[in-house]
Motif scaffolding. Structure first.
Motif, short mmCIF file in Angstrom:
data_model
loop_
_atom_site.label_atom_id
_atom_site.label_comp_id
_atom_site.label_asym_id
_atom_site.label_seq_id
_atom_site.Cartn_x
_atom_site.Cartn_y
_atom_site.Cartn_z
N ALA A 91 0.84 -1.20 0.00
CA ALA A 91 0.00 0.00 0.00
C ALA A 91 0.87 1.25 0.00
O ALA A 91 0.59 2.22 -0.71
CB ALA A 91 -0.93 -0.01 1.21
N VAL A 92 1.95 1.25 0.79
CA VAL A 92 2.86 2.39 0.83
C VAL A 92 3.54 2.57 -0.52
O VAL A 92 3.68 3.68 -1.03
CB VAL A 92 3.89 2.22 1.96
CG1 VAL A 92 4.91 3.35 1.92
CG2 VAL A 92 3.20 2.17 3.31
N GLY A 133 13.36 11.33 15.27
CA GLY A 133 12.26 10.45 14.98
C GLY A 133 11.30 11.09 14.00
O GLY A 133 11.32 12.31 13.78
N PRO A 134 10.41 10.30 13.39
CA PRO A 134 9.48 10.85 12.40
C PRO A 134 8.52 11.88 12.97
O PRO A 134 7.95 12.67 12.22
CB PRO A 134 8.74 9.61 11.89
CG PRO A 134 8.90 8.59 12.97
CD PRO A 134 10.24 8.85 13.58
N GLY A 180 8.03 7.13 4.74
CA GLY A 180 6.66 7.34 4.28
C GLY A 180 5.67 6.57 5.12
O GLY A 180 4.60 7.09 5.50
N SER A 181 6.01 5.32 5.45
CA SER A 181 5.13 4.51 6.30
C SER A 181 4.96 5.14 7.67
O SER A 181 3.85 5.18 8.22
CB SER A 181 5.72 3.10 6.46
OG SER A 181 5.77 2.42 5.22
N ALA A 182 6.07 5.64 8.23
CA ALA A 182 6.01 6.26 9.56
C ALA A 182 5.12 7.49 9.55
O ALA A 182 4.34 7.72 10.49
CB ALA A 182 7.41 6.62 10.03
N LEU A 206 1.54 8.16 11.55
CA LEU A 206 1.35 9.32 12.43
C LEU A 206 0.13 10.15 12.03
O LEU A 206 -0.19 11.14 12.68
CB LEU A 206 2.60 10.20 12.41
CG LEU A 206 3.82 9.65 13.15
CD1 LEU A 206 5.05 10.50 12.85
CD2 LEU A 206 3.56 9.59 14.65
N GLY A 207 -0.53 9.75 10.94
CA GLY A 207 -1.75 10.43 10.54
C GLY A 207 -1.65 11.34 9.34
O GLY A 207 -2.62 12.04 9.00
N LEU A 208 -0.49 11.35 8.65
CA LEU A 208 -0.40 12.17 7.44
C LEU A 208 -1.32 11.59 6.37
O LEU A 208 -1.22 10.41 6.04
CB LEU A 208 1.05 12.20 6.93
CG LEU A 208 1.30 13.12 5.73
CD1 LEU A 208 1.24 14.59 6.16
CD2 LEU A 208 2.66 12.82 5.09
N PRO A 209 -2.21 12.40 5.81
CA PRO A 209 -3.10 11.88 4.77
C PRO A 209 -2.32 11.42 3.54
O PRO A 209 -1.27 11.98 3.21
CB PRO A 209 -4.00 13.09 4.43
CG PRO A 209 -3.94 13.95 5.64
CD PRO A 209 -2.56 13.79 6.19
#
Length: 296
Positions: A5-6, A229-230, A267-269, A273-276
């Protein structure tokens, strides 16, 4: 989110900051190998960066090897002492032979010299090299005439002007002059590393038309001595806005991961964390494609 998906979300990304070789600093791969690896993620293009030389000439020499590789590769020039500093003649040749970016001083900037001298660390060249400071201002504090000449060539060709590793005050002066001259593409790389900028200053740069670039290498847990960290990256994106943010890799060094894998992890991180999803596409595809001149 699953890795497939990522990968789907990242498909078609553009990396504005790849340190592929050849280079006097130790590199893990060359420009062609980087393009071939990028193809597995559907990477649209990347910008090959060297602190020491005009990478356009590398790419022209590798054109036969690059044929048939789906990831396009573009070059540029960094205005350090190895190319004569603020050298409009070197910029002319680079951009008129297909270059897409001019990095103002990186390893030769006062901010980088200060960072290095304070123990910040940087890879050691494989050959003896002399690095000296390159300033964009004269003794009177004004931008030197060569800055204006370089900006004029960037404006003429529609290329990207990067702040390199300059200090915030110098970035503001150069960006202001560039904006007045009609330069449309401006970027600040890793503002919180070497440069020493903060979100408020970066919003001022955005008001001049700039984009703020962050590097996966600063946030990827697989990178030795990862800096943050991200969550720190997420905070920057929220403060500056995804419409003004770019995510690049700043990878290619020996001992570090491939850019594709780093993009997937960071990108996964961010997604966790909620990035659309649309915002992640904005910062890895839409914004860098514009800055590289791919979507005029």
């Amino acid at each position: 989110m699953t890795r497939p998906a990522v990968e789907r979300i990242l498909h078609g990304l553009v990396d504005l900051h790849c340190h592929s070789g050849p280079n006097p600093l130790p590199r893990k791969f060359d420009h062609v190998q980087a393009a071939e690896d990028g193809a597995r993620l559907g990477m649209r293009a990347f910008l090959a960066k060297s602190h020491h030389h005009n990478t356009v000439m590398d790419l022209l020499a590798m054109s036969d090897r690059l044929k048939g590789v789906s990831t396009a590769v573009y070059g540029g020039i960094a205005l350090n002492n190895q190319v004569g500093g603020i050298n409009p003649y070197a910029v002319e040749m680079c951009l008129r032979m297909g270059g897409r970016c001019v990095w103002f001083p990186t390893i030769s900037s006062s901010a980088h010299v200060d960072h290095h001298n304070s123990g910040g660390g940087f890879p050691t060249p494989t050959i003896p090299l002399t690095t000296t400071q390159v300033d964009v201002r004269g003794p009177d504090g004004e931008l030197i005439p060569e800055v204006g000449q370089v900006i004029a060539v960037i404006a003429e060709t529609g290329a990207l002007l990067s702040a390199g590793h300059m200090a915030p005050d110098d970035i503001r002066e150069v960006f202001t002059a560039a904006r007045e001259a009609g330069v449309r593409r401006l970027v600040v790389s890793h503002p919180n590393f070497v440069i020493g900028s903060d979100p408020a200053q970066c919003r001022d740069f955005v008001a001049l038309g700039a984009y703020i670039e962050h590097e996966t290498s600063m946030y990827d847990p697989e990178v030795a001595n990862v800096r943050w960290g991200p969550e720190v990256l997420m905070d920057w994106i929220e403060r500056v806005g995804p419409e003004h943010t770019v995510l690049a890799s700043d990878l290619g060094q020996v001992g570090r991961p491939m850019p594709v894998d780093s993009f997937i992890r960071v990108g996964s991180a961010l997604l966790d964390l909620g990035l659309p999803e649309k915002d992640l596409r904005q910062i890895v595809r839409v914004n860098p494609s514009y800055l590289l001149g791919l979507d005029d």
